[in-house]
Each structure stands twice: as structure tokens, then as C-alpha cells.
Design an enzyme around this catalytic site. Structure first.
Site, PDB file in Angstrom:
ATOM      1  N   LYS A 127       0.830  -1.215   0.000  1.00 33.70           N
ATOM      2  CA  LYS A 127       0.000   0.000   0.000  1.00 33.70           C
ATOM      3  C   LYS A 127       0.858   1.255   0.000  1.00 33.70           C
ATOM      4  O   LYS A 127       0.503   2.264  -0.615  1.00 33.70           O
ATOM      5  CB  LYS A 127      -0.927   0.024   1.218  1.00 33.70           C
ATOM      6  CG  LYS A 127      -2.165  -0.832   1.063  1.00 33.70           C
ATOM      7  CD  LYS A 127      -3.217  -0.447   2.093  1.00 33.70           C
ATOM      8  CE  LYS A 127      -4.456  -1.301   1.970  1.00 33.70           C
ATOM      9  NZ  LYS A 127      -5.410  -1.056   3.066  1.00 33.70           N
ATOM     10  N   LYS A 210      -5.309  -9.105  -7.269  1.00 30.97           N
ATOM     11  CA  LYS A 210      -6.486  -9.375  -6.437  1.00 30.97           C
ATOM     12  C   LYS A 210      -7.653  -8.467  -6.820  1.00 30.97           C
ATOM     13  O   LYS A 210      -7.434  -7.298  -7.117  1.00 30.97           O
ATOM     14  CB  LYS A 210      -6.075  -9.116  -4.978  1.00 30.97           C
ATOM     15  CG  LYS A 210      -7.016  -9.657  -3.934  1.00 30.97           C
ATOM     16  CD  LYS A 210      -6.588  -9.250  -2.528  1.00 30.97           C
ATOM     17  CE  LYS A 210      -6.879  -7.783  -2.260  1.00 30.97           C
ATOM     18  NZ  LYS A 210      -6.737  -7.384  -0.849  1.00 30.97           N
ATOM     19  N   LYS A 213     -11.637  -3.251  -4.075  1.00 33.34           N
ATOM     20  CA  LYS A 213     -12.508  -2.081  -4.177  1.00 33.34           C
ATOM     21  C   LYS A 213     -11.733  -0.864  -4.633  1.00 33.34           C
ATOM     22  O   LYS A 213     -12.312   0.103  -5.106  1.00 33.34           O
ATOM     23  CB  LYS A 213     -13.251  -1.797  -2.862  1.00 33.34           C
ATOM     24  CG  LYS A 213     -12.555  -2.181  -1.580  1.00 33.34           C
ATOM     25  CD  LYS A 213     -13.360  -1.777  -0.335  1.00 33.34           C
ATOM     26  CE  LYS A 213     -14.018  -2.947   0.353  1.00 33.34           C
ATOM     27  NZ  LYS A 213     -13.665  -3.114   1.770  1.00 33.34           N
TER      28      LYS A 213
HETATM   29  P1  AMP Z   1     -11.102  -5.431   3.005  1.00 29.19           P
HETATM   30  O1  AMP Z   1     -12.042  -5.094   1.920  1.00 29.19           O
HETATM   31  O2  AMP Z   1      -9.675  -5.263   2.614  1.00 29.19           O
HETATM   32  O3  AMP Z   1     -11.450  -4.790   4.308  1.00 29.19           O
HETATM   33  O4  AMP Z   1     -11.276  -6.999   3.239  1.00 29.19           O
HETATM   34  C1  AMP Z   1     -12.298  -7.539   4.050  1.00 29.19           C
HETATM   35  C2  AMP Z   1     -12.306  -9.055   3.970  1.00 29.19           C
HETATM   36  O5  AMP Z   1     -12.547  -9.475   2.628  1.00 29.19           O
HETATM   37  C3  AMP Z   1     -10.966  -9.695   4.393  1.00 29.19           C
HETATM   38  O6  AMP Z   1     -11.237 -10.901   5.077  1.00 29.19           O
HETATM   39  C4  AMP Z   1     -10.300  -9.961   3.081  1.00 29.19           C
HETATM   40  O7  AMP Z   1      -9.375 -11.020   3.154  1.00 29.19           O
HETATM   41  C5  AMP Z   1     -11.487 -10.331   2.196  1.00 29.19           C
HETATM   42  N1  AMP Z   1     -11.189 -10.033   0.789  1.00 29.19           N
HETATM   43  C6  AMP Z   1     -11.001  -8.803   0.231  1.00 29.19           C
HETATM   44  N2  AMP Z   1     -10.719  -8.914  -1.093  1.00 29.19           N
HETATM   45  C7  AMP Z   1     -10.757 -10.256  -1.365  1.00 29.19           C
HETATM   46  C8  AMP Z   1     -10.552 -11.025  -2.554  1.00 29.19           C
HETATM   47  N3  AMP Z   1     -10.278 -10.452  -3.727  1.00 29.19           N
HETATM   48  N4  AMP Z   1     -10.658 -12.368  -2.458  1.00 29.19           N
HETATM   49  C9  AMP Z   1     -10.959 -12.978  -1.292  1.00 29.19           C
HETATM   50  N5  AMP Z   1     -11.156 -12.320  -0.132  1.00 29.19           N
HETATM   51  C10 AMP Z   1     -11.048 -10.965  -0.164  1.00 29.19           C
END
Ligand code: AMP
Ligand code: TRP
Length: 348
Positions: A127, A210, A213
Site C-alpha cells: 500500500k 487481487k 474495491k
Molecule cells: P477489506 O475489503 O480489505 O477490508 O477486506 C475484508 C475481507 O474481505 C478480508 O477478510 C479480506 O481477506 C477479504 N477479501 C477482500 N478482497 C478479497 C478477494 N479479492 N478475495 C478474497 N477475499 C477478499
């Protein structure tokens, strides 16, 4: 059935299994969040284990958030949880900033975690990139706050996507160091739950990065707010190759885009990736993509519709979050008070 029967690693004796997880309200929820996290959150809730789910708004502000957008994204994420099957009468659902125990314990953990540990966090390095002198101090300390989120509830199991594995190892290190430094057996050593066919959903435009968002291209992801038409279009336009689907999974080895679509199908249909290959081996993407698009629309369009309905009454969402925060506080407050006592703070 005992509380822990469905978990691979049981909680330590004398500690009931308790699930905690969080998602940042830093934009819309994606198919990655849904398959890697939310869908599993619902499963754990429905297994009858105590489940606590948090919209980590304090984590979100480690990078700039427009205040209006943050408020909207937090409500929308809450709507996404509920529309996906989180029942606020079964799970505790709240936003982090309403429960001050998180930042209080987060500070204490800033004093437990070592600079060297934090410097090894790959998510920070990714990041911050070349800009590491100019990112917030909060971004660096982020994983210590994450450990506090979990340990303020003395949670034992944390369902997450694969990208959070290293942060959970750090959480274990912090718990162990705290217990060791103060000669107590206070914090559990948490177990990550990283399971299913889609622990890492990849971008629809590039099978090696990956789904996120924050990707500038909206075509790279499916948002939980996308309608049926949009979901279908994005899948049909997803990058693939010209080969038919192979007979075995090993045939997908150097085909990251194909592998990603097979994993997404498997996770949406509650099948194994091999099960998907058994169904579609020999098919070209011209056949497979429409089938995947129909499946994705069938599973996701009702969620986006329900989110839209819930978002019409933001005051009701705020009430749900406030009630969740009260329930969360009732668990976390005494834990943090005990921590103050353990570390030698005078309390009136
Ligand atoms: P975040 O949006 O970074 O707060 O992620 C929240 C949850 O979603 C965490 O458990 C991440 O590991 C999961 N997550 C986010 N992006 C992915 C993705 N592309 N594939 C699988 N899990 C994801
Ligand atoms: N760091 C997680 C992410 O970006 C979000 C998060 C914050 C979290 N606190 C947590 C996940 C506690 C699990 C448990 O995805």
C-alpha cells in the site's frame, strides 16, 4: 453439537469459540469480500457460534476518506452484510468507532508490537509502495489495531481471505508477547479460518492481481451493488484465453484468468473447483461464461436488490449499528479494563 464441533481447531479448553471479523468501509463491497469473507461469516453465524462482525471505519481512515463518502460506505456495507444473510439478532454487527475499547487496546498493542514485526507486513509495503515517507502513521500501525479488534473480544477464530493471513500471524505474536511479558494466560492465540474455493478472488481484467474495491477499473470487479445486467456484462467481458476448460485442475496451472472464473463458479455454487471442471471440461468460454453469468446473477442480484431496499432507511441501519455497538461494548469493556489492571494502570 458443541460450539466448536464445526471448527477445524477447537478453542482452548475453558474458552468458548468466538468468531470476530471485520471489513473496511472504504468503498463498495466486492465479490471478493463476499466470497472470501461475508459468505463465510454467514455460515459461521448459522452454525450457532457466537459471531461478532465489525465495519472497521478506524482502519478505513488510514488512507484519506471523504467524510460524506465514508458515512455512506459504512451504511452501505452494513446493508451488504444484512442482505448477505447476517442477522443482527444472531450476530453482533457494528462499526468500530462506536466502541472505544478498540483504539484503547490498539494503543497498548502499539507498545507491545515491535517495529521489526510491523516492517515485515507485506500489505503495508504494497500500500505504501514508493511513497512510504508520505503515508500515515496509522497505515503502519494498522495491524496492531486489527489485533486489538480481535482480542478485545478474546475471539478465538477469525474468518478472512488469504491476504489477511500475515496480519493474523502478527495478532498471534502480539497475544503471545503480551501473555509472556505480563506472565498471564489472558489472550487466546487466534486461529485464522481461510477456507473455500475463493479465498483469493482475482481481478476480472488480470488474473494475477487481487479483485479490490480500490482498483481504478470498475470492470475489474463485481460490486455487491451491481444489478443483474452489470454482473452479467462484466463476466461476459472478463479476460480469458481461447483454450477449452481442461479435464483436471492441473490443466489450469498457467491460466490464472481461467482458474479464477472456475474458483468463482465453485464458490458461488458451493462446489469444489474439480467439481466445476468435471461439469465443464471441454467447454469453451463462450459456453462457460454465460453459465457463470447466470449463476452469479441468481446469487448476487437478490443481494443488491435487498441492499437498495435497506439503504432507503438509513436511520434504521444506524439503529442496528448502535445496538450492535452496545452489545460489543458489553463484551469488550471488561476485557480492556482487565488489561489496564494487568499492565498497572490506576483506575478509579
Ligand atoms: P477489506 O475489503 O480489505 O477490508 O477486506 C475484508 C475481507 O474481505 C478480508 O477478510 C479480506 O481477506 C477479504 N477479501 C477482500 N478482497 C478479497 C478477494 N479479492 N478475495 C478474497 N477475499 C477478499
Ligand atoms: N485488515 C482487514 C482487511 O483489510 C480488515 C480488518 C480489520 C479485520 N480488523 C480486523 C479482519 C479484524 C479480521 C479481523 O481486510
Amino acid at each position: 453439537m458443541s460450539d466448536t464441533a464445526a471448527l477445524a481447531t477447537p478453542a482452548p479448553p475453558n474458552r468458548a469459540a468466538r468468531i470476530f471479523s471485520g471489513i473496511q468501509p472504504s468503498g463498495g463491497l466486492t465479490l471478493g469480500n463476499y466470497l472470501g469473507a461475508l459468505k463465510r461469516f454467514v455460515q459461521k453465524q448459522d452454525e450457532g457460534i457466537q459471531t461478532i462482525y465489525c465495519l472497521v471505519d478506524m482502519h478505513a481512515i488510514t488512507v484519506w476518506q471523504d467524510p460524506q463518502k465514508l458515512r455512506h460506505a459504512t451504511r452501505e456495507a452494513a446493508a451488504g452484510f444484512i442482505a448477505s444473510g447476517i442477522d443482527p439478532t444472531k450476530s453482533i454487527l457494528f462499526n468500530q468507532s462506536q466502541v472505544s475499547a478498540h483504539v484503547e487496546l490498539g494503543w497498548i498493542f502499539n507498545c507491545v508490537a515491535r517495529m521489526g514485526w510491523m516492517s515485515r507486513m507485506t500489505q503495508f509495503k504494497d500500500k505504501a509502495g514508493k511513497n512510504s515517507e508520505n503515508v500515515s502513521l496509522g497505515l503502519f500501525a494498522y495491524p496492531a489495531l486489527m489485533a486489538a479488534d480481535i482480542l478485545a473480544y478474546r475471539a478465538t477464530h477469525v474468518p478472512v481471505g488469504e491476504d489477511q493471513k500475515q496480519h493474523l500471524e502478527l495478532c498471534r505474536d502480539i497475544a503471545a508477547k503480551f501473555n509472556n511479558d505480563f506472565g498471564v494466560d489472558f489472550f487466546p492465540i487466534v486461529e485464522p479460518i481461510i477456507e473455500g474455493a475463493a479465498t483469493r478472488v482475482m481481478s476480472l481484467r488480470d488474473g494475477t492481481s487481487k479483485m479490490s474495491k480500490s482498483d481504478p477499473s470498475d470492470q475489474s470487479r463485481i460490486n455487491l451493488t451491481d444489478d443483474a445486467d452489470m454482473i452479467s456484462k462484466k463476466i461476459r467481458k472478463a479476460k480469458t484465453d481461447t483454450e477449452p476448460l481442461p479435464e483436471t485442475l492441473s490443466g489450469l496451472k498457467n491460466r490464472p484468468e481461467a482458474r479464477n472464473l472456475v474458483n468463482i463458479y465453485a464458490a458461488l455454487a458451493d462446489m469444489t473447483p474439480q467439481g466445476v471442471i468435471d461439469l465443464y471440461s471441454g467447454s469453451l468460454f463462450g459456453q462457460f461464461k454465460p453459465a457463470l453469468a447466470d449463476l452469479a446473477v441468481a446469487k448476487l442480484a437478490p443481494i443488491s436488490k435487498e441492499m437498495q431496499r435497506l439503504m432507503k432507511d438509513p436511520a434504521e441501519i444506524d439503529r442496528i449499528l448502535e445496538k450492535g455497538a452496545q452489545e460489543a461494548n458489553a463484551i469488550a469493556r471488561p476485557v480492556v479494563d482487565q488489561v489496564y489492571d494487568i499492565i498497572g494502570m490506576i483506575r478509579g
